[in-house]
Design an enzyme around this catalytic site. Sequence first.
Site, PDB file in Angstrom:
ATOM      1  N   GLY A 151      -4.841  -9.239  -1.188  1.00  0.00           N
ATOM      2  CA  GLY A 151      -4.237  -8.667  -2.385  1.00  0.00           C
ATOM      3  C   GLY A 151      -4.650  -7.209  -2.497  1.00  0.00           C
ATOM      4  N   ARG A 162       7.076  -3.165  -3.133  1.00  0.00           N
ATOM      5  CA  ARG A 162       7.365  -4.437  -2.479  1.00  0.00           C
ATOM      6  C   ARG A 162       8.787  -4.846  -2.869  1.00  0.00           C
ATOM      7  NH1 ARG A 162       3.261  -2.849  -0.707  1.00  0.00           N
ATOM      8  NH2 ARG A 162       1.271  -3.947  -0.408  1.00  0.00           N
ATOM      9  N   ALA A 221       3.223   8.837   9.548  1.00  0.00           N
ATOM     10  CA  ALA A 221       3.406   9.353  10.902  1.00  0.00           C
ATOM     11  C   ALA A 221       2.629  10.632  11.164  1.00  0.00           C
ATOM     12  CB  ALA A 221       4.891   9.599  11.158  1.00  0.00           C
ATOM     13  N   ASP A 274      -4.753   0.182   1.452  1.00  0.00           N
ATOM     14  CA  ASP A 274      -5.749  -0.075   0.410  1.00  0.00           C
ATOM     15  C   ASP A 274      -7.080   0.580   0.760  1.00  0.00           C
ATOM     16  OD1 ASP A 274      -3.852  -1.679  -0.900  1.00  0.00           O
ATOM     17  OD2 ASP A 274      -4.459  -3.446   0.245  1.00  0.00           O
ATOM     18  N   ASP A 307      -8.538  -7.530   6.265  1.00  0.00           N
ATOM     19  CA  ASP A 307      -8.284  -6.443   5.334  1.00  0.00           C
ATOM     20  C   ASP A 307      -9.479  -5.537   5.104  1.00  0.00           C
ATOM     21  OD1 ASP A 307      -5.849  -7.620   5.089  1.00  0.00           O
ATOM     22  OD2 ASP A 307      -6.112  -8.335   3.045  1.00  0.00           O
TER      23      ASP A 307
END
Length: 418
Positions: free
Chosen positions: A47, A229, A286, A316, A352
């Site tokens: 999350g 999202r 990029a 994140d 993560d």
Amino acid sequence: MPPQDTPGPARPGPPAAVCVGESMAVLLPDRPGPLEAVDTFRLSVGGAESNVAGALAALGVPTAWISRVGDDGFGRRLVAEVAARGVDVSAVAVDPHRPTGLYLKEVGGSTGHHHDLGPGRSRLHYHRRGSAAAALSPALLDDPTAARLLAGARLLHLSGITAALSDDCLALLRALLVGPRPSHPDTPTSPNNPTSPTRPTNPTSPDTPKTPNALTSPRRLVSFDLNWRPALWRDRDPAVLPPLLDAADVLLLGADEAEAAFGTGNPAVLRRRFPSPATIVVKDAARAVTALGRDGSAVTEPALAVEVVEATGAGDAFAAGYLAGTLRGLDQRRRLRLGHLSAACALTAHGDQAELPPAPVVAALLDAAPAAWAATRVTASAISSPALDSRASRTAPDRTTPDPTTPDRSRTTPSGAR
């Protein structure tokens, strides 16, 4: 020279940062291919807001995560894993009626199956409608534990994901973003007005207690990551997003997601589109990341070259690095570099979360000359850079265990990748 606090695990004490939002149980396939061809899944958690909380804690910032989970095994696993990262979870509520959200990751491969996504591609399948976290609402502000954490925080981190979950979640974001916030290096104010003139404030009466409450922390900086999202907005109106973004102090945007959501990824155009935040950070995966101040200043820092192991969580991690640098009072260039370095470490780890290199390596890279920074390369086992001598090498955790779901272990990607 700006302060150079040594990164490390969060120290005990009241949280300096609070992250609010949903996290979910995650089912990861044991091999690439379409879901119908996968026999076994591995349980994990994920999350955006809890990822940022864990990364902030790893950077030495005492952090709390506030959310809701179901009274189920997924919820207990989620809370335990976030707590194990050093994050305060004391204000996470357990909902006896709604389940913990869940998503499955589908990883493309070369199976030849008609529904195979193909090498290097992945897709997330969400099962979060009606989840416990979707019931987050302004009632959270009446919870004594949550109110205490929010009132004492120097940083509150939010994201656009929460706004898409439910009307109650949207109302909570609006409540957290409305209210007076005082002078801060990233929130310039008028000398005649203790709050930014462009921000809404809540009127107070003479009888209002002087003790800080959840909406009027005397020190709080609010950061907001768009975290676009599209799947979450299919049944909701994304027109609610721009006012939320414009109410933040620090706004984090991916150029590609801003293009999808607002029709432009151009940093200068986005700065005009959102005039109120003290700083807008636009991540061009990029090439580079640019921080644009309300005063017209702009600082661009190129991304690091990274040998990617797993892309999940890099955005994140960047947010956590940048925000940790902000709390430490680093200048914009060093904030961006700490974000890049944090993201690079996430890109070279499974899962993560990732560990940063030793403090001398971090300090040397933050202070590196532009040419040395541009020549830096990050892999799972080492950081090579002209800015580092042989004694300041990176000691990385063991990441040699193969992960069958990783589509590409040799691709080099800039660290600003979302």
